[in-house]
Enzyme design. Structure first.
Site, PDB file in Angstrom:
ATOM      1  N   ASP A  67      20.710   9.580 -19.771  1.00  0.00           N
ATOM      2  CA  ASP A  67      20.913   8.792 -20.989  1.00  0.00           C
ATOM      3  C   ASP A  67      20.924   9.662 -22.248  1.00  0.00           C
ATOM      4  O   ASP A  67      20.223  10.673 -22.314  1.00  0.00           O
ATOM      5  CB  ASP A  67      19.812   7.722 -21.086  1.00  0.00           C
ATOM      6  CG  ASP A  67      20.153   6.656 -22.109  1.00  0.00           C
ATOM      7  OD1 ASP A  67      21.355   6.453 -22.386  1.00  0.00           O
ATOM      8  OD2 ASP A  67      19.218   6.043 -22.647  1.00  0.00           O
ATOM      9  N   GLY A 120      25.893   9.440 -25.863  1.00  0.00           N
ATOM     10  CA  GLY A 120      26.538   8.923 -27.074  1.00  0.00           C
ATOM     11  C   GLY A 120      25.860   9.465 -28.321  1.00  0.00           C
ATOM     12  O   GLY A 120      26.526   9.926 -29.261  1.00  0.00           O
ATOM     13  N   HIS A 146      29.913  12.183 -23.252  1.00  0.00           N
ATOM     14  CA  HIS A 146      30.029  11.962 -21.802  1.00  0.00           C
ATOM     15  C   HIS A 146      30.595  13.198 -21.116  1.00  0.00           C
ATOM     16  O   HIS A 146      30.203  13.542 -20.010  1.00  0.00           O
ATOM     17  CB  HIS A 146      30.907  10.744 -21.516  1.00  0.00           C
ATOM     18  CG  HIS A 146      30.307   9.464 -22.017  1.00  0.00           C
ATOM     19  ND1 HIS A 146      28.998   9.116 -21.762  1.00  0.00           N
ATOM     20  CD2 HIS A 146      30.816   8.465 -22.774  1.00  0.00           C
ATOM     21  CE1 HIS A 146      28.739   7.951 -22.343  1.00  0.00           C
ATOM     22  NE2 HIS A 146      29.821   7.539 -22.956  1.00  0.00           N
ATOM     23  N   THR A 161      25.523  -1.304 -13.455  1.00  0.00           N
ATOM     24  CA  THR A 161      26.265  -2.566 -13.337  1.00  0.00           C
ATOM     25  C   THR A 161      26.414  -3.223 -14.718  1.00  0.00           C
ATOM     26  O   THR A 161      27.275  -4.073 -14.902  1.00  0.00           O
ATOM     27  CB  THR A 161      25.538  -3.529 -12.380  1.00  0.00           C
ATOM     28  OG1 THR A 161      24.129  -3.480 -12.669  1.00  0.00           O
ATOM     29  CG2 THR A 161      25.747  -3.149 -10.929  1.00  0.00           C
ATOM     30  N   GLU A 162      25.560  -2.826 -15.661  1.00  0.00           N
ATOM     31  CA  GLU A 162      25.610  -3.398 -17.019  1.00  0.00           C
ATOM     32  C   GLU A 162      26.508  -2.592 -17.953  1.00  0.00           C
ATOM     33  O   GLU A 162      26.851  -3.057 -19.043  1.00  0.00           O
ATOM     34  CB  GLU A 162      24.190  -3.465 -17.606  1.00  0.00           C
ATOM     35  CG  GLU A 162      23.296  -4.544 -16.982  1.00  0.00           C
ATOM     36  CD  GLU A 162      22.801  -4.194 -15.589  1.00  0.00           C
ATOM     37  OE1 GLU A 162      22.463  -3.009 -15.356  1.00  0.00           O
ATOM     38  OE2 GLU A 162      22.776  -5.083 -14.726  1.00  0.00           O
ATOM     39  N   LEU A 197      21.016  20.575  -0.604  1.00  0.00           N
ATOM     40  CA  LEU A 197      20.641  19.475  -1.492  1.00  0.00           C
ATOM     41  C   LEU A 197      21.530  18.242  -1.261  1.00  0.00           C
ATOM     42  O   LEU A 197      22.749  18.372  -1.116  1.00  0.00           O
ATOM     43  CB  LEU A 197      20.822  19.938  -2.952  1.00  0.00           C
ATOM     44  CG  LEU A 197      20.604  18.888  -4.041  1.00  0.00           C
ATOM     45  CD1 LEU A 197      19.125  18.544  -4.184  1.00  0.00           C
ATOM     46  CD2 LEU A 197      21.151  19.384  -5.384  1.00  0.00           C
ATOM     47  N   ARG A 248      13.626  10.438 -17.452  1.00  0.00           N
ATOM     48  CA  ARG A 248      14.538   9.724 -18.354  1.00  0.00           C
ATOM     49  C   ARG A 248      14.596  10.425 -19.694  1.00  0.00           C
ATOM     50  O   ARG A 248      13.684  10.288 -20.512  1.00  0.00           O
ATOM     51  CB  ARG A 248      14.132   8.270 -18.574  1.00  0.00           C
ATOM     52  CG  ARG A 248      15.137   7.589 -19.527  1.00  0.00           C
ATOM     53  CD  ARG A 248      15.100   6.089 -19.579  1.00  0.00           C
ATOM     54  NE  ARG A 248      16.313   5.629 -20.274  1.00  0.00           N
ATOM     55  CZ  ARG A 248      16.830   4.426 -20.181  1.00  0.00           C
ATOM     56  NH1 ARG A 248      16.264   3.527 -19.433  1.00  0.00           N
ATOM     57  NH2 ARG A 248      17.933   4.113 -20.840  1.00  0.00           N
ATOM     58  N   SER A 270      15.839   0.297 -17.089  1.00  0.00           N
ATOM     59  CA  SER A 270      17.266  -0.076 -17.125  1.00  0.00           C
ATOM     60  C   SER A 270      17.883  -0.281 -15.739  1.00  0.00           C
ATOM     61  O   SER A 270      18.988   0.195 -15.457  1.00  0.00           O
ATOM     62  CB  SER A 270      18.072   0.961 -17.928  1.00  0.00           C
ATOM     63  OG  SER A 270      17.557   1.082 -19.236  1.00  0.00           O
ATOM     64  N   GLU A 313       6.604   8.921 -10.112  1.00  0.00           N
ATOM     65  CA  GLU A 313       6.055   9.348 -11.395  1.00  0.00           C
ATOM     66  C   GLU A 313       7.203   9.395 -12.396  1.00  0.00           C
ATOM     67  O   GLU A 313       8.250   9.975 -12.117  1.00  0.00           O
ATOM     68  CB  GLU A 313       5.431  10.752 -11.265  1.00  0.00           C
ATOM     69  CG  GLU A 313       4.245  10.815 -10.329  1.00  0.00           C
ATOM     70  CD  GLU A 313       3.054   9.997 -10.811  1.00  0.00           C
ATOM     71  OE1 GLU A 313       2.884   9.834 -12.038  1.00  0.00           O
ATOM     72  OE2 GLU A 313       2.292   9.512  -9.951  1.00  0.00           O
TER      73      GLU A 313
HETATM   74  C1  IPE Z   1      21.110   3.637 -18.385  1.00  0.00           C
HETATM   75  O1  IPE Z   1      21.445   3.943 -19.696  1.00  0.00           O
HETATM   76  C2  IPE Z   1      22.323   3.762 -17.492  1.00  0.00           C
HETATM   77  C3  IPE Z   1      22.823   5.111 -17.284  1.00  0.00           C
HETATM   78  C4  IPE Z   1      22.329   6.212 -17.814  1.00  0.00           C
HETATM   79  C5  IPE Z   1      23.937   5.213 -16.391  1.00  0.00           C
HETATM   80  P1  IPE Z   1      21.879   2.799 -20.706  1.00  0.00           P
HETATM   81  O2  IPE Z   1      22.227   3.475 -21.982  1.00  0.00           O
HETATM   82  O3  IPE Z   1      22.917   1.943 -20.105  1.00  0.00           O
HETATM   83  O4  IPE Z   1      20.536   1.966 -20.824  1.00  0.00           O
HETATM   84  P2  IPE Z   1      20.063   0.939 -21.953  1.00  0.00           P
HETATM   85  O5  IPE Z   1      21.223   0.028 -22.251  1.00  0.00           O
HETATM   86  O6  IPE Z   1      19.686   1.747 -23.154  1.00  0.00           O
HETATM   87  O7  IPE Z   1      18.888   0.239 -21.355  1.00  0.00           O
HETATM   88  C1  IPE Z   2      24.402   7.560 -20.831  1.00  0.00           C
HETATM   89  O1  IPE Z   2      24.573   7.844 -22.178  1.00  0.00           O
HETATM   90  C2  IPE Z   2      25.709   7.518 -20.091  1.00  0.00           C
HETATM   91  C3  IPE Z   2      26.050   6.178 -19.587  1.00  0.00           C
HETATM   92  C4  IPE Z   2      25.323   5.119 -19.712  1.00  0.00           C
HETATM   93  C5  IPE Z   2      27.304   6.063 -18.881  1.00  0.00           C
HETATM   94  P1  IPE Z   2      24.835   6.690 -23.223  1.00  0.00           P
HETATM   95  O2  IPE Z   2      26.295   6.462 -23.331  1.00  0.00           O
HETATM   96  O3  IPE Z   2      24.041   5.489 -22.898  1.00  0.00           O
HETATM   97  O4  IPE Z   2      24.309   7.367 -24.553  1.00  0.00           O
HETATM   98  P2  IPE Z   2      23.479   6.672 -25.690  1.00  0.00           P
HETATM   99  O5  IPE Z   2      22.269   6.073 -25.051  1.00  0.00           O
HETATM  100  O6  IPE Z   2      24.364   5.644 -26.304  1.00  0.00           O
HETATM  101  O7  IPE Z   2      23.144   7.794 -26.620  1.00  0.00           O
HETATM  102 MG    MG Z   3      22.176   4.850 -23.391  1.00  0.00          MG
END
Ligand code: IPE
Ligand code: IPE
Ligand code: MG
Length: 244
Positions: A24, A27, A41, A70-71, A135, A192, A200, A211
């Protein structure tokens, strides 16, 4: 990323068997640099490659990464399409480089809704890497922990309906075998990055005694020292599994 710089030979004997990562913060990493989210990305997929090599170097057996939930379909179509394009590019490259590094690739999640050419690549990659004994990397793609549990429940129900098993046989051990992670140990450590303190919908079933390690670092900034720090923190945890 090479192992000896970060861990002593003694420490290398005590690696967690299974590390999982919620990738995560891509963005925000891009936004901080005045770049489009999609640039994050792209950087994040490079980080994934380096991270997998690091895990392989230090002797971790399983590395599970959350690539697309999935979201995540709720995001703008353009961003989804860039993420899918990157995954496709990575898969193509992986086919050639993975086998030589002896890395086995698996996919967790419902890939049946992905474009046909990606499904083909996924099947090819899985098949080609089956003989690899190093791995194991599990890429969670269109993955949700709740969906995985519902899928297992459905499969068990179908077996009962077909008269193959009795309802009493559905124990938690039995359900383990119906998860994408069947035959694999649960994650010892779930990392995370990105600063959010939540799960999430990641590995809900498998994380019962994992852990967690949360860090404000963004995924593209996760380098070898950052992973080493997470592993060192893990060594200081007292895992009781409900005992004393
Ligand atoms: C979790 O990150 C999913 C992935 C890293 C693939 P999100 O950015 O989707 O999570 P939320 O929306 O902040 O919970
Ligand atoms: C995780 O990074 C990648 C995916 C969920 C695909 P994000 O795209 O959620 O990045 P932030 O959380 O918006 O910074
Ligand atoms: Mg995110």
């Amino acid at each position: 990323m090479t192992e000896n710089t970060y861990f002593t030979p003694e420490e290398l004997q005590h690696m967690p068997r299974h590390i999982a990562c919620i990738m995560d913060g891509n963005g925000r990493w891009a936004k901080k640099r005045g770049l489009p989210r999609t640039a994050g990305h792209k950087e994040g997929s490079e980080t994934f490659r380096r991270a997998a090599e690091f895990m392989s170097d230090i002797g971790v057996e399983y590395f599970t990464v959350y690539a697309f939930s999935t979201e995540n379909w709720k995001r703008p179509a353009e961003e989804v399409s860039v993420i899918m394009g990157l995954l496709e590019k990575y898969l193509r490259e992986a086919i050639s480089s993975m086998v030589e590094k002896n890395i086995r690739l698996n996919f967790f999640g419902d890939v049946s809704v992905l474009p046909k050419k990606m499904q083909k690549l996924i099947a090819e990659t899985t098949e080609l890497s089956r003989k690899c004994s190093g791995l194991t990397v599990n890429v969670c793609l269109n993955y949700g922990g709740r969906q995985e549990i519902a899928r297992a429940a459905r499969m068990a129900a179908e077996r009962v309906q077909a008269g193959e098993i009795k309802a009493e046989e559905i124990t938690h051990e039995y359900l383990c075998g119906l998860m994408y992670s069947a035959d694999m140990p649960d994650p010892d450590l779930i990392i995370r990055p990105g600063g959010e303190l939540r799960v999430s919908n990641f590995l809900l079933w498998q994380s019962a005694y994992s852990e967690y390690y949360f860090t404000d670092k963004l995924w593209p900034d996760m380098d070898a020292p950052a992973f080493a720090e997470a592993i060192r923190a893990f060594w200081h945890r007292n895992r009781r599994f409900g005992g004393l």
